[in-house]
Design an enzyme around this catalytic site. Structure first.
Site, PDB file in Angstrom:
ATOM      1  CG  ASP A 168       2.412 -13.429  -1.116  1.00 52.55           C
ATOM      2  OD1 ASP A 168       1.413 -13.679  -1.812  1.00 52.55           O
ATOM      3  OD2 ASP A 168       2.507 -12.406  -0.407  1.00 52.55           O
ATOM      4  NE  ARG A 227      12.731 -10.537   7.771  1.00 55.29           N
ATOM      5  CZ  ARG A 227      11.921 -11.524   8.092  1.00 55.29           C
ATOM      6  NH1 ARG A 227      12.402 -12.749   8.236  1.00 55.29           N
ATOM      7  NH2 ARG A 227      10.641 -11.317   8.274  1.00 55.29           N
ATOM      8  CG  ASP A 252      11.238  -8.258   6.264  1.00 54.21           C
ATOM      9  OD1 ASP A 252      12.047  -7.762   7.061  1.00 54.21           O
ATOM     10  OD2 ASP A 252      10.238  -8.904   6.628  1.00 54.21           O
ATOM     11  CB  SER A 297       0.847  -9.467   8.200  1.00 59.00           C
ATOM     12  OG  SER A 297       2.144  -9.853   7.810  1.00 59.00           O
TER      13      SER A 297
END
Length: 399
Positions: free
Chosen positions: A16, A97, A126, A177
């Site tokens: 991605d 993050r 996220d 994932s």
């Protein structure tokens, strides 16, 4: 969306974020894409990732080591806050993050970019953490999220990338994932989407299966100063080394697995598996040391603060005014949180079996039931009369 000429893209090297590079240029007219890969201890070799970004069309490829700052400025404050989202998850992924958001904003300012970008989809947490964090640090920066808008399936994304020379993933990618950093791993998707499916052993990398853990317990003594972990078994360690060693010790005994149905920020429930051995142990040890060194009212009031704090971090509000105010409260409580906590690792359990502190407000002379007892038992009767008076008056009027 206004026109962006130069963009700093958070880059992981995956499909991605690699496809984001040509997509931003071809579809959204961005002139220059600068990628930023943050090393937060994910254990990957970042050299190839740096080159992959350049091969995918990046004008520049930055790799920055954020491990030390990650632990001291983000992880350690959350340990002082005993932060557990929904009383279970120690925020191992969420804590990274706000730091990545800060690194993106700093890079954008350094390189004169008018926007930053990330590869998050529209269903996860996220995107919220990045967007709101960036907004708080520089409200004038545009935030671009191509993967939230392009509407391509994984197959279509791979095909789009191939047109621009981005190689297809070599093997059929795992159905899971996985996100990893120094603190641990989060695993979702694939067979785990059925909440009744037991997680297979193959998904775990930091924690040993119970059947294969040592048959003898291991003890570790964790030293704290002002609520911050500073040593293991009497040996002073750097923040990174302490987390690394404790991950290894606890993980070897199968400690640190979490399997939970979690309430995401966007309103959906998600089945998440986490491995976070050191962080879980440190939160529980720190909380135990507080029970020895803080007064009852502070300890009990702080519990509500901790829940609010964990929610703020999970929901992407690290840089909010409320979080800053809670930080000040928590810091004020930590001056006396000094001492050692003894933890026993055995067959998936981390059991606190001892604690000591020069700031301890536990008094053996008051607690004992032996002849050394210093507590004035006669004082209890008058205390109970005063304490129970409102209840007695109410009962006389209403019974």
């Amino acid at each position: 969306m206004g026109r962006a000429n130069k963009v700093v893209l958070a880059y992981s090297g995956g499909v991605d974020t690699s496809v984001c590079i040509p997509y931003l240029k071809e579809e959204w007219g961005v002139q220059e894409v600068i990628t930023l890969a943050a090393d937060l201890g994910q254990g990957e070799e970042l050299g190839p990732i740096k080159q992959k970004a350049l091969d995918s069309g990046a004008a520049a490829s930055l790799v920055e080591d954020g491990r030390e700052v990650f632990v001291t400025d983000y992880v350690f404050p959350s340990i002082q806050a005993n932060a557990l989202y929904e009383n279970r998850y120690p925020l191992s992924t969420a804590l990274a993050r706000p730091l990545i958001a800060k690194m993106l904003v700093e890079a954008a300012e350094k390189y004169g970019a008018d926007a930053v970008a990330h590869g998050c989809t529209g269903k996860g947490n996220d995107q919220v953490r990045f967007d709101v964090g960036i907004m708080a640090l520089n409200p004038n920066l545009q935030v671009l999220a191509p993967a939230r808008e392009w509407g391509m399936s994984r197959e279509e994304t791979i095909a789009y990338g191939e047109k621009f020379g981005i190689p297809t993933p070599v093997k059929k990618s795992s159905p899971y994932s996985i996100d990893r950093n120094l603190l641990g791993r989060s695993i979702e998707a694939g067979p785990l989407e059925d909440p009744m499916t037991e997680p297979p052993e193959e998904i775990f990398a930091m924690t040993t299966a119970l059947a294969e853990t040592p048959n003898d317990p291991e003890y570790v003594e964790i030293g704290f100063e002002k609520g911050l972990p500073v040593s293991l078994n009497g040996q002073a360690l750097s923040p990174i080394e302490l987390i690394t060693q404790l991950n290894e010790k606890a993980g070897r005994h199968g400690v640190g697995r979490i399997d939970m149905i979690e309430n995401r920020v966007v309103g959906i429930k998600s089945r998440e598996i986490y491995e976070a051995p050191a962080l879980l142990v440190l939160v529980h040890a720190h909380r135990d040391l507080e029970s020895l060194t803080l007064t009852a009212d502070v300890t009990q009031y702080k519990r509500g603060i901790e829940e609010t704090y964990a929610n703020l971090v999970y929901q992407g509000l690290w840089y909010s005014p409320l979080k800053a105010a809670l930080d000040a409260f928590i810091k004020e409580t930590q001056g006396a949180v000094n001492g050692v906590v003894r933890v026993k690792f055995y067959k998936g359990n981390a059991t606190i079996v001892g604690r000591r502190s020069n700031n301890s407000i536990y008094s053996p002379d008051l607690a004992t039931y032996t002849s050394d007892d210093q507590f004035d038992h006669k004082a209890a009767e008058g205390f109970i009369y005063i304490w129970g008076l409102p209840t007695r008056v109410w009962a006389e009027k209403n019974k």
